[in-house]
Design a protein around this motif. Structure first.
Motif, mmCIF file in Angstrom:
data_model
loop_
_atom_site.group_PDB
_atom_site.id
_atom_site.type_symbol
_atom_site.label_atom_id
_atom_site.label_comp_id
_atom_site.label_asym_id
_atom_site.label_seq_id
_atom_site.Cartn_x
_atom_site.Cartn_y
_atom_site.Cartn_z
ATOM 1 N N ILE A 240 70.703 46.117 31.337
ATOM 2 C CA ILE A 240 72.427 45.204 31.551
ATOM 3 C C ILE A 240 72.943 45.921 32.758
ATOM 4 O O ILE A 240 74.021 45.315 33.388
ATOM 5 N N LEU A 241 72.196 46.743 33.937
ATOM 6 C CA LEU A 241 72.241 47.323 34.669
ATOM 7 C C LEU A 241 72.759 45.421 36.141
ATOM 8 O O LEU A 241 73.780 45.594 36.791
ATOM 9 N N PRO A 242 72.332 44.412 35.738
ATOM 10 C CA PRO A 242 73.128 43.890 36.449
ATOM 11 C C PRO A 242 74.294 42.948 36.335
ATOM 12 O O PRO A 242 75.048 42.592 37.272
ATOM 13 N N SER A 243 74.011 42.914 35.246
ATOM 14 C CA SER A 243 75.600 42.605 34.992
ATOM 15 C C SER A 243 76.777 43.545 34.676
ATOM 16 O O SER A 243 77.976 43.633 35.408
ATOM 17 N N VAL A 244 76.531 44.802 35.082
ATOM 18 C CA VAL A 244 77.407 46.097 35.211
ATOM 19 C C VAL A 244 77.521 45.800 36.884
ATOM 20 O O VAL A 244 79.297 46.219 37.055
ATOM 21 N N ALA A 245 76.208 45.700 37.725
ATOM 22 C CA ALA A 245 76.681 45.191 39.078
ATOM 23 C C ALA A 245 77.824 43.877 39.047
ATOM 24 O O ALA A 245 78.169 44.080 40.240
ATOM 25 N N ALA A 246 77.473 43.025 38.839
ATOM 26 C CA ALA A 246 78.036 42.160 38.651
ATOM 27 C C ALA A 246 79.718 42.160 38.469
ATOM 28 O O ALA A 246 80.437 41.740 39.055
ATOM 29 N N GLY A 247 80.375 42.494 37.681
ATOM 30 C CA GLY A 247 81.519 43.022 36.899
ATOM 31 C C GLY A 247 81.574 43.734 38.442
ATOM 32 O O GLY A 247 83.093 43.525 38.920
ATOM 33 N N SER A 248 81.093 44.568 38.799
ATOM 34 C CA SER A 248 81.368 45.737 39.675
ATOM 35 C C SER A 248 82.143 45.117 41.044
ATOM 36 O O SER A 248 82.618 45.005 41.791
ATOM 37 N N VAL A 249 81.504 43.719 40.868
ATOM 38 C CA VAL A 249 81.290 43.189 42.453
ATOM 39 C C VAL A 249 82.956 42.922 42.322
ATOM 40 O O VAL A 249 84.134 42.504 43.037
ATOM 41 N N PHE A 250 84.187 42.109 40.764
ATOM 42 C CA PHE A 250 85.592 41.994 41.044
ATOM 43 C C PHE A 250 85.902 42.736 41.276
ATOM 44 O O PHE A 250 87.143 42.895 41.876
ATOM 45 N N LEU B 145 78.087 43.732 48.891
ATOM 46 C CA LEU B 145 77.150 42.271 48.268
ATOM 47 C C LEU B 145 75.990 42.164 48.690
ATOM 48 O O LEU B 145 74.757 42.386 47.858
ATOM 49 N N LEU B 146 76.057 42.796 50.378
ATOM 50 C CA LEU B 146 74.230 42.963 49.500
ATOM 51 C C LEU B 146 73.437 44.383 49.431
ATOM 52 O O LEU B 146 71.979 44.253 49.082
ATOM 53 N N ALA B 147 74.184 45.326 49.051
ATOM 54 C CA ALA B 147 73.769 46.497 48.407
ATOM 55 C C ALA B 147 73.367 46.415 46.850
ATOM 56 O O ALA B 147 72.557 46.436 46.599
ATOM 57 N N VAL B 148 74.129 45.149 46.224
ATOM 58 C CA VAL B 148 74.477 44.699 44.909
ATOM 59 C C VAL B 148 73.366 43.919 44.648
ATOM 60 O O VAL B 148 72.849 42.877 43.206
ATOM 61 N N ARG B 149 73.859 43.183 45.917
ATOM 62 C CA ARG B 149 71.586 42.397 46.220
ATOM 63 C C ARG B 149 70.874 42.749 45.741
ATOM 64 O O ARG B 149 70.309 41.744 44.613
ATOM 65 N N ARG B 150 70.274 43.507 45.656
ATOM 66 C CA ARG B 150 68.970 44.728 45.317
ATOM 67 C C ARG B 150 69.067 44.236 44.076
ATOM 68 O O ARG B 150 68.089 44.536 43.185
ATOM 69 N N THR B 151 70.098 44.592 43.106
ATOM 70 C CA THR B 151 69.862 44.674 41.436
ATOM 71 C C THR B 151 69.892 43.575 41.054
ATOM 72 O O THR B 151 69.755 43.258 39.395
ATOM 73 N N GLY B 152 69.832 41.921 41.681
ATOM 74 C CA GLY B 152 69.588 41.361 40.884
ATOM 75 C C GLY B 152 70.916 40.034 40.956
ATOM 76 O O GLY B 152 71.371 39.685 39.601
ATOM 77 N N ALA B 153 72.442 41.550 40.927
ATOM 78 C CA ALA B 153 73.440 40.820 40.258
ATOM 79 C C ALA B 153 73.802 39.051 40.677
ATOM 80 O O ALA B 153 74.881 39.085 39.263
#
Length: 294
Positions: free
Chosen positions: A220-230, A282-290
């Motif tokens: 679920i780490l990509p999901s957490v990272a996706a939510g963190s973008v918002f 966003l560049l940092a989150v991109r590494r998680t696949g989020a």
């Protein structure tokens, strides 16, 4: 009949060409939204960045299109701008962490524990606060946090006072406002978590904590990272909640808003700060696949 036949033939030939060239078909479909994105969004960002290199006449407050880097120099050399920028990033990160801590147990219950019949209703309940006006929710919290307000009345018997207006109130209100944007991605990630992985972990003797660290969290780490973008981007750029419950607290959005009428080029330079921070995030989150989960 003679007028419509050539037109129908042209349509059929065009349809045949598009059918044989799917990339051309995709390009035509995407041309309008891409043009809107380039002109309305990226174009406005380009104008924002260019205007940051202009200056303001000290007497008339009119914009002078004289190219210089004075505004960016002021951002790096003035203590108040650095402090406000760091405070804004700290608030955005704090709100994001609080949203994760609150959202995960709620999402776990709605996705894995609640009866399947009730899950859609629970998701609707999570979305319900988003239907209310932003200002209505913010002013409701202003009443709750006011001196002698509801929070003081609830905490009074315990000998505790509410935080009042300030930085703590700002973090609390922003967490409430953006929490649904964190719950929904985590809920979707937990819903897609295969049951056989949890069963296999239990069969191998892993306890709950080990299963969470080794199975659930990586999934679920990509999901957490996706939510963190918002939550991060919305908190970083917010200025209305800070004005309503922030007291004397200043964030980057407030500085931009206060300088728009007084010094537009300086406001534009300040506006580039959250844009750059969000791009780096966003560049940092991109590494998680989020980004693929958005």
């Amino acid at each position: 009949m003679t007028d419509t036949a050539p037109a129908a033939g042209s349509v059929r030939r065009l349809a045949g060409i598009l059918h044989r060239r799917p990339r051309l078909q995709l390009s035509l479909l995407l041309s309008a939204p891409l043009a809107w994105l380039v002109l309305a969004y990226l174009g406005s960002l380009a104008v924002l960045f260019l205007s940051a290199f202009w200056t303001t006449d000290a007497f008339t407050s009119s914009v002078v299109k004289a190219w210089n880097t004075d505004n960016f120099t002021a951002l790096f050399t003035t203590d108040v701008y650095r402090q406000v920028a760091l405070r804004s990033v700290g608030v955005a990160l704090t709100v994001t962490v609080l949203c994760v801590l609150i959202a995960f147990p709620l999402a776990f219950y709605t996705a894995r524990i609640a009866h399947p019949r009730w899950r859609p209703l629970l998701v609707v309940a999570i979305l319900t606060p988003l239907w209310a006006s932003y200002l209505v929710k913010a002013y409701a919290w202003r009443l709750i946090l006011a001196q002698g307000g509801l929070l003081d009345w609830v905490l009074g018997p315990l000998g505790i006072k509410g935080p009042g207006y300030g930085l703590t109130a700002t973090v609390l209100v922003l967490t409430y406002l953006w929490l649904p944007y964190m719950i929904l991605p985590i809920h979707a990630g937990l819903e897609q978590l295969p049951d056989n992985l949890l069963d296999a972990s239990a069969d191998l003797g892993a306890r709950t904590g080990r299963t969470f660290r080794a199975v659930v969290l990586p999934m679920i780490l990509p999901s957490v990272a996706a939510g963190s973008v918002f939550t991060f981007s919305l908190s970083l750029g917010d200025y209305i909640a800070v004005q309503i419950v922030g007291g004397k607290t200043q964030l980057i959005g407030n500085l931009i808003y206060s300088n728009i009428t007084l010094d537009l080029p300086l406001a534009a330079a300040l506006g580039t700060v959250p844009v750059v921070i969000i791009v780096l995030y966003l560049l940092a989150v991109r590494r998680t696949g989020a980004l693929g989960s958005l």
